[in-house]
Scaffold this motif. Sequence first.
Motif, PDB file in Angstrom:
ATOM      1  N   LEU A 179     149.919  89.317  72.298  1.00  9.35           N
ATOM      2  CA  LEU A 179     149.924  88.237  73.286  1.00  9.35           C
ATOM      3  C   LEU A 179     149.469  88.804  74.618  1.00  9.35           C
ATOM      4  N   THR A 180     148.232  88.521  74.977  1.00 12.53           N
ATOM      5  CA  THR A 180     147.661  89.033  76.216  1.00 12.53           C
ATOM      6  C   THR A 180     147.018  87.873  76.982  1.00 12.53           C
ATOM      7  N   ASP A 181     146.475  88.178  78.138  1.00  7.84           N
ATOM      8  CA  ASP A 181     145.777  87.134  78.894  1.00  7.84           C
ATOM      9  C   ASP A 181     144.378  86.881  78.353  1.00  7.84           C
ATOM     10  N   LYS A 182     144.054  87.509  77.212  1.00  9.40           N
ATOM     11  CA  LYS A 182     142.794  87.237  76.518  1.00  9.40           C
ATOM     12  C   LYS A 182     143.042  86.750  75.089  1.00  9.40           C
ATOM     13  N   THR A 183     144.235  86.238  74.835  1.00  3.55           N
ATOM     14  CA  THR A 183     144.587  85.777  73.494  1.00  3.55           C
ATOM     15  C   THR A 183     144.434  84.266  73.388  1.00  3.55           C
ATOM     16  N   VAL A 184     143.841  83.815  72.271  1.00  2.00           N
ATOM     17  CA  VAL A 184     143.730  82.393  71.967  1.00  2.00           C
ATOM     18  C   VAL A 184     144.539  82.110  70.706  1.00  2.00           C
ATOM     19  N   LEU A 185     145.493  81.195  70.826  1.00  2.00           N
ATOM     20  CA  LEU A 185     146.403  80.864  69.735  1.00  2.00           C
ATOM     21  C   LEU A 185     146.078  79.463  69.218  1.00  2.00           C
ATOM     22  N   ALA A 186     145.655  79.384  67.960  1.00  2.00           N
ATOM     23  CA  ALA A 186     145.279  78.094  67.403  1.00  2.00           C
ATOM     24  C   ALA A 186     146.502  77.314  66.943  1.00  2.00           C
ATOM     25  N   HIS A 187     146.518  76.031  67.275  1.00  2.51           N
ATOM     26  CA  HIS A 187     147.455  75.010  66.792  1.00  2.51           C
ATOM     27  C   HIS A 187     148.716  74.863  67.655  1.00  2.51           C
ATOM     28  N   CYS A 188     149.697  75.755  67.519  1.00  7.90           N
ATOM     29  CA  CYS A 188     150.860  75.761  68.432  1.00  7.90           C
ATOM     30  C   CYS A 188     151.674  74.477  68.396  1.00  7.90           C
ATOM     31  N   ILE A 189     151.696  73.782  67.276  1.00  2.00           N
ATOM     32  CA  ILE A 189     152.361  72.479  67.196  1.00  2.00           C
ATOM     33  C   ILE A 189     153.877  72.606  67.334  1.00  2.00           C
TER      34      ILE A 189
ATOM     35  N   LEU B  83     150.300  67.895  68.047  1.00  2.00           N
ATOM     36  CA  LEU B  83     150.566  68.745  69.208  1.00  2.00           C
ATOM     37  C   LEU B  83     150.673  67.890  70.465  1.00  2.00           C
ATOM     38  N   ASP B  84     151.720  68.132  71.256  1.00  2.00           N
ATOM     39  CA  ASP B  84     151.896  67.449  72.537  1.00  2.00           C
ATOM     40  C   ASP B  84     151.185  68.262  73.616  1.00  2.00           C
ATOM     41  N   VAL B  85     149.900  67.977  73.794  1.00  2.00           N
ATOM     42  CA  VAL B  85     149.093  68.725  74.755  1.00  2.00           C
ATOM     43  C   VAL B  85     149.589  68.514  76.184  1.00  2.00           C
ATOM     44  N   GLN B  86     149.970  67.296  76.508  1.00  2.00           N
ATOM     45  CA  GLN B  86     150.433  67.033  77.862  1.00  2.00           C
ATOM     46  C   GLN B  86     151.643  67.888  78.223  1.00  2.00           C
TER      47      GLN B  86
ATOM     48  N   VAL C  18     139.663  62.677  68.894  1.00  2.00           N
ATOM     49  CA  VAL C  18     140.922  62.772  68.160  1.00  2.00           C
ATOM     50  C   VAL C  18     142.033  63.303  69.062  1.00  2.00           C
ATOM     51  N   ALA C  19     141.690  64.150  70.015  1.00  2.00           N
ATOM     52  CA  ALA C  19     142.696  64.621  70.973  1.00  2.00           C
ATOM     53  C   ALA C  19     143.284  63.444  71.749  1.00  2.00           C
ATOM     54  N   VAL C  20     142.431  62.509  72.134  1.00  2.00           N
ATOM     55  CA  VAL C  20     142.912  61.314  72.830  1.00  2.00           C
ATOM     56  C   VAL C  20     143.809  60.488  71.910  1.00  2.00           C
ATOM     57  N   HIS C  21     143.413  60.335  70.657  1.00  2.00           N
ATOM     58  CA  HIS C  21     144.204  59.545  69.715  1.00  2.00           C
ATOM     59  C   HIS C  21     145.570  60.183  69.459  1.00  2.00           C
ATOM     60  N   VAL C  22     145.606  61.497  69.323  1.00  2.00           N
ATOM     61  CA  VAL C  22     146.880  62.185  69.112  1.00  2.00           C
ATOM     62  C   VAL C  22     147.783  61.998  70.329  1.00  2.00           C
ATOM     63  N   SER C  23     147.190  62.134  71.509  1.00  2.00           N
ATOM     64  CA  SER C  23     147.975  61.947  72.721  1.00  2.00           C
ATOM     65  C   SER C  23     148.470  60.507  72.839  1.00  2.00           C
TER      66      SER C  23
ATOM     67  N   TYR D   4     155.220  57.742  79.009  1.00  2.00           N
ATOM     68  CA  TYR D   4     154.428  58.936  78.695  1.00  2.00           C
ATOM     69  C   TYR D   4     152.961  58.663  79.015  1.00  2.00           C
ATOM     70  N   LYS D   5     152.350  59.551  79.765  1.00  2.00           N
ATOM     71  CA  LYS D   5     150.944  59.387  80.140  1.00  2.00           C
ATOM     72  C   LYS D   5     150.080  60.209  79.192  1.00  2.00           C
ATOM     73  N   SER D   6     149.301  59.538  78.383  1.00  2.00           N
ATOM     74  CA  SER D   6     148.472  60.247  77.406  1.00  2.00           C
ATOM     75  C   SER D   6     147.199  60.774  78.053  1.00  2.00           C
ATOM     76  N   LEU D   7     146.526  61.667  77.345  1.00  2.00           N
ATOM     77  CA  LEU D   7     145.236  62.180  77.789  1.00  2.00           C
ATOM     78  C   LEU D   7     144.220  61.049  77.870  1.00  2.00           C
ATOM     79  N   SER D   8     143.408  61.039  78.898  1.00  2.00           N
ATOM     80  CA  SER D   8     142.258  60.142  78.929  1.00  2.00           C
ATOM     81  C   SER D   8     141.076  60.861  78.299  1.00  2.00           C
ATOM     82  N   VAL D   9     140.021  60.125  77.996  1.00  2.00           N
ATOM     83  CA  VAL D   9     138.841  60.758  77.421  1.00  2.00           C
ATOM     84  C   VAL D   9     138.218  61.723  78.433  1.00  2.00           C
TER      85      VAL D   9
END
Length: 458
Positions: A265-275, A307-310, A339-344, A355-360
């Motif tokens: 876990l560094t400042d250059k790490t990308v973690l997929a999913h994280c649900i 995933l709750d991105v907000q 799909v990110a908008v739909h999930v939100s 709850y304020k969802s993501l806009s496009v």
Amino acid sequence: MEEECFAICGSFIHSTDQAAVETLKNKCLGVKHGKIVFLDDTELVQDRLSEFGIPEENVLKLKEKQFVIPGFIDTHIHAPQYPNAGKGLDMGLLEWLEKYTFPTEMKFKDLKYASSTYRRVVSRVLKNGTTTACYFATIDTDATLLLCGIINDLGQRALVGKVNMNQNSPEYYMEHSVEESILETRRYIETINKRDYKYITAVVTPRFAISCCEELMKRLGQLAAEFNIPVQTHICESRAEVEFVSSLYPDCTSYADVYDKAGLLTDKTVLAHCIYLTEDEIELIKERGSAVSHCPNSNLSIRSGLLDVQKLLQQGVQVGLGTDVSGGYHPSILDAIRVAVHVSNSHAIIAANGYKSLSVRDAFRLATLEGAKALSLDTVVGNFEVGKEFDALLIDLDSPDSHVDVFDEDTLEDCLDKFLYTGDDRNIRAVYVGGRKVLDAENTYTQRNSLNNGLNGH
């Protein structure tokens, strides 16, 4: 038009830290040696062309229904899984890996198969406007090096990882010792560094904690630190996966703690999913400066979760978008935006408490500027700030067979929204990476080198 010394006059749309969408009308943007050297009002174009030595014949004037946006950034995609896109999505994650993913990835030991397949996926992803991709490859070093050669030839910007896995995997598709895995990973990284690709970075890639033993993960963490390169992996994608990891590493307080103890876990790490991150895991990821790749198509397609991105954004966690081909069946970031908008929106419906969802437009920023931040590339690409490299898409809503209908009352902002919701690759008339047009309106690739040799890049 000289590829790395030109100007474009017309409308530009990008994201900033202050605004999800900023529209810039009647502007002229100049590019020299791949970088943006000015972005100014069109009435000043002659002064700017003279100042930067750009010939007038190298000025492209956009039409009424054309505009330029930053190139899309895919923070999580499996290049060898592309043949499976749209297949096996009635299964859960772990079963799907066993039946579809591992057998397909094994095929890439055949370099002729790898060459043909990798060229198709990189071409397809570029055609859909992804100028930067963070790829998982396979456990095979030579095939991964071949992928890098093809990416270089086609001109895409990319982070590419040779996958590591030495346990809880099929006997036919795994590395059989920690030493073998580390030696091959080191060979891969050193070879990429020697090739000195302009736009390709090696990334340390333990598949996930289930398929890597503790010693292997620690050694990979040491390699990432030694070479000062990024890390990518999966985390908390499904409930079953989280439970399995907990049983494998009882001395760790959480899934994220497994990676943290290994130095991954560094400042250059990308973690997929994280649900299914806990509050403590979210705080740990934020403290380490690691980023999250949100892959909404995949999460819905194999029913992993929502995933709750907000929530992550509000707690200060960096988030980008990923297609996760082939858990996600579509290679376009436009699909990820939608799909990110739909999930939100689903979270907003379930919460029913304001709850304020993501806009496009929020999702557009995740697909561009925030994706660049997730991959530690935001000083290089992500928007049209002067000094950054020109990674961009020329969008035409009046292109042949376009599905987008524009009306007189539509504003430039409306046109962007319509493209994001209803456009596709037919509206992408040119793709630029580092100021170089790598794909033109006829979907003809301008390659760096000849691809006549099927094993080019090996």
